[in-house]
Design a protein around this motif. Structure first.
Motif, PDB file in Angstrom:
ATOM      1  N   SER A  55       0.804  -1.217   0.000  1.00  0.00           N
ATOM      2  CA  SER A  55       0.000   0.000   0.000  1.00  0.00           C
ATOM      3  C   SER A  55       0.846   1.281   0.000  1.00  0.00           C
ATOM      4  O   SER A  55       0.319   2.372  -0.177  1.00  0.00           O
ATOM      5  N   ILE A  56       2.148   1.142   0.231  1.00  0.00           N
ATOM      6  CA  ILE A  56       3.018   2.318   0.259  1.00  0.00           C
ATOM      7  C   ILE A  56       3.135   2.893  -1.151  1.00  0.00           C
ATOM      8  O   ILE A  56       3.381   2.175  -2.113  1.00  0.00           O
ATOM      9  N   THR A  57       2.948   4.175  -1.262  1.00  0.00           N
ATOM     10  CA  THR A  57       2.936   4.835  -2.574  1.00  0.00           C
ATOM     11  C   THR A  57       4.278   5.492  -2.879  1.00  0.00           C
ATOM     12  O   THR A  57       5.106   5.712  -1.992  1.00  0.00           O
ATOM     13  N   ARG A  58       4.465   5.839  -4.121  1.00  0.00           N
ATOM     14  CA  ARG A  58       5.671   6.566  -4.527  1.00  0.00           C
ATOM     15  C   ARG A  58       5.716   7.932  -3.844  1.00  0.00           C
ATOM     16  O   ARG A  58       6.797   8.415  -3.495  1.00  0.00           O
ATOM     17  N   GLU A  59       4.571   8.527  -3.644  1.00  0.00           N
ATOM     18  CA  GLU A  59       4.516   9.815  -2.953  1.00  0.00           C
ATOM     19  C   GLU A  59       4.993   9.687  -1.496  1.00  0.00           C
ATOM     20  O   GLU A  59       5.691  10.572  -0.989  1.00  0.00           O
ATOM     21  N   GLU A  60       4.608   8.604  -0.845  1.00  0.00           N
ATOM     22  CA  GLU A  60       5.069   8.387   0.526  1.00  0.00           C
ATOM     23  C   GLU A  60       6.580   8.204   0.575  1.00  0.00           C
ATOM     24  O   GLU A  60       7.249   8.694   1.505  1.00  0.00           O
ATOM     25  N   ILE A  61       7.125   7.498  -0.376  1.00  0.00           N
ATOM     26  CA  ILE A  61       8.580   7.311  -0.424  1.00  0.00           C
ATOM     27  C   ILE A  61       9.274   8.669  -0.504  1.00  0.00           C
ATOM     28  O   ILE A  61      10.235   8.940   0.222  1.00  0.00           O
ATOM     29  N   ARG A  62       8.771   9.537  -1.357  1.00  0.00           N
ATOM     30  CA  ARG A  62       9.335  10.884  -1.471  1.00  0.00           C
ATOM     31  C   ARG A  62       9.196  11.652  -0.156  1.00  0.00           C
ATOM     32  O   ARG A  62      10.165  12.257   0.333  1.00  0.00           O
ATOM     33  N   ASP A  63       8.019  11.627   0.426  1.00  0.00           N
ATOM     34  CA  ASP A  63       7.745  12.444   1.605  1.00  0.00           C
ATOM     35  C   ASP A  63       8.504  11.954   2.838  1.00  0.00           C
ATOM     36  O   ASP A  63       8.964  12.760   3.663  1.00  0.00           O
ATOM     37  N   VAL A  64       8.638  10.640   2.998  1.00  0.00           N
ATOM     38  CA  VAL A  64       9.361  10.107   4.152  1.00  0.00           C
ATOM     39  C   VAL A  64      10.858  10.389   4.024  1.00  0.00           C
ATOM     40  O   VAL A  64      11.534  10.716   5.015  1.00  0.00           O
ATOM     41  N   ALA A  65      11.386  10.292   2.820  1.00  0.00           N
ATOM     42  CA  ALA A  65      12.792  10.665   2.615  1.00  0.00           C
ATOM     43  C   ALA A  65      13.017  12.122   2.984  1.00  0.00           C
ATOM     44  O   ALA A  65      14.017  12.483   3.615  1.00  0.00           O
TER      45      ALA A  65
END
Length: 451
Positions: A422-432
């Motif tokens: 369920s983890i999105t590409r947007e979440e990857i960007r935002d968590v980084a």
């Protein structure tokens, strides 16, 4: 005895070592990856949590007991106790003579092991299913009447000293992970190593070891998992017989010093007499492995350095040939975590060159979405890891215990992969962008000791 240190996990990641025993995998067999892992859980009146998993496809049973005690539970000046007990509690019990534990296991066709982390200690036996009862009796013996005597303490002190010399003091980069912990955490007991200080262990008196056992080796501080070729109703009767009469202990609420956020980049230098090439580490403090963000950080680390096709490996090792080794590692603990970049330079490559590339790749993840193709590769890798982690009875037993004790949800053994999906590409960007900023890190220059 196979000892599981978190520094070894870190070393295994960047050295690409395998810790899976092929023989054990062949013995235990695999489970169908597409199936839900079914289990039953309940509590005994003395507080022991019990988890049963039935799989009658292979005639083996793993009995595991995980105690909620790791190096973070130790007192200042008495580090190393949790790991020390991992050794000490094979010395014997009221009904198992000193030196007899391993003989009993091997003579009955079984294997056994134990491991310690910052957060817990885990013991297990795997027997042919006709010896399931023996595994339960032995673990109940360990909980009820582990022998904490001076002869055992003296013997195991020497064992631990030799282990420390071999695995850390005389091993290239052997103290690297401990250096990361010591410099990333200032207040929390995660700052000291699992193996602890030999000075602390030497100074400890027998009564202190006995008090540690009485405090933590109690049923209401443990989870028992029985997994494999079992008949649940019979197993429940045996569990009641062997564990039901063990008295409940007093388990204090866990309260640990809180860390202030890292808001300014700092740099330290650590020396190692066993290395010829320096290593450069960029360490960030991250949230508990219970959090969703911790899983996103897992995906970021895999994207950056998970295999030879990853961005950091391709750029620094393959294309530019500036590094012999590079990795990004997300390591979660119960209360917090660490995200650490690690690089060994090729030849005379300056640190600044490595740091520039690492920072560029961090910035890319923070400001743009990874490609759909890379995102799908990540999903495939995590599904594969999920299947492998639960492909043996031993793996399932460990996962069930860990998910219950450290994650607060036993059924994560079935749900965890859906969280990653369920983890999105947007979440990857935002968590980084949230955790991997230069003002939130400690730079550790891990360099050869000058002669």
């Amino acid at each position: 005895m196979k000892i599981f240190y978190l520094y070894k996990v870190f070393n295994d990641v960047f050295m690409k070592k395998s810790i899976l025993s092929v023989a054990a995998a062949a013995l235990l067999g695999s489970v169908a990856s597409a199936q839900q892992i079914k289990f039953e859980e309940y509590d005994l009146p003395n507080g022991l949590h019990v988890i049963l998993h039935q799989d009658n496809t292979v005639p083996v049973v793993t009995t595991g007991v995980m105690y909620h005690v790791g190096s973070k539970d130790e007192e200042i000046g008495r580090s190393g106790f949790a790991h020390f007990f991992e050794h000490l509690l094979f010395e014997g019990t009221q009904n198992i003579g000193r030196g007899e534990w391993f003989k009993i296991v091997s003579s009955n066709g079984g294997t056994n092991n134990a491991n310690t982390t910052n957060d817990r200690t885990y013991y297990y036996e795997t027997f042919p299913s006709n010896n399931e009862q023996l595994g339960l009796w032995m673990e109940a013996e360990r909980m009820r009447s582990g022998q904490v005597e001076q002869i055992g303490v003296d013997t195991q002190r020497e064992v631990v000293k030799e282990e420390k010399r071999m695995r850390m003091d005389n091993q290239p980069y052997g103290n690297l992970f401990n250096s990361i912990l010591a410099n990333t955490f200032k207040n929390h007991p995660y700052r000291w190593s699992v193996i602890g200080s030999m000075e602390d262990l030497n100074a400890a008196q027998l009564v202190e070891f006995r008090n540690f056992y009485k405090k933590y080796y109690v049923p209401n501080n443990a989870v028992l998992v029985v997994a494999g070729d079992i008949q649940p109703e019979q197993t429940k009767r045996w569990v009641e017989t062997y564990f039901g009469g063990i008295p409940k202990g007093v388990v204090a609420e866990k309260k640990f010093p809180q860390e202030q956020p890292i808001t300014k980049e700092t740099e330290v230098t650590v020396t190692d007499a066993n290395i010829q090439l320096p290593a450069y580490i960029y360490s960030y403090r991250t949230p508990s492995n219970k959090s969703r963000d911790a899983r996103v950080l897992d995906m970021i680390s895999t994207y950056l350095s998970g295999g030879k096709s990853s961005v950091l490996y391709k750029k620094l090792v393959d294309e530019q040939k500036k590094a012999l080794s590079v990795s990004a590692n997300s390591i979660g603990f119960e209360d917090a975590g660490v995200f650490a970049f690690f690089a060994i330079p090729m030849g005379a490559t300056p640190k600044a060159d490595l740091q520039k590339v690492i920072d560029e790749e961090i910035k890319k993840v923070q400001t743009s979405l990874i490609s759909e193709e890379d995102y799908q590769k990540l999903q495939n890798k995590f599904e594969n890891e999920f299947v492998n982690a639960n492909s043996t009875v031993q793996g399932i037993a460990s996962s069930l215990a860990t998910n219950y004790m450290l994650m607060g949800d036993t059924n994560l053994i079935n749900k965890d992969i859906d969280i990653y999906r369920s983890i999105t590409r947007e979440e990857i960007r935002d968590v980084a962008k949230k955790y991997l900023n230069s003002n939130q890190r400690v730079i550790i220059n891990y360099v050869p000791e000058k002669k």
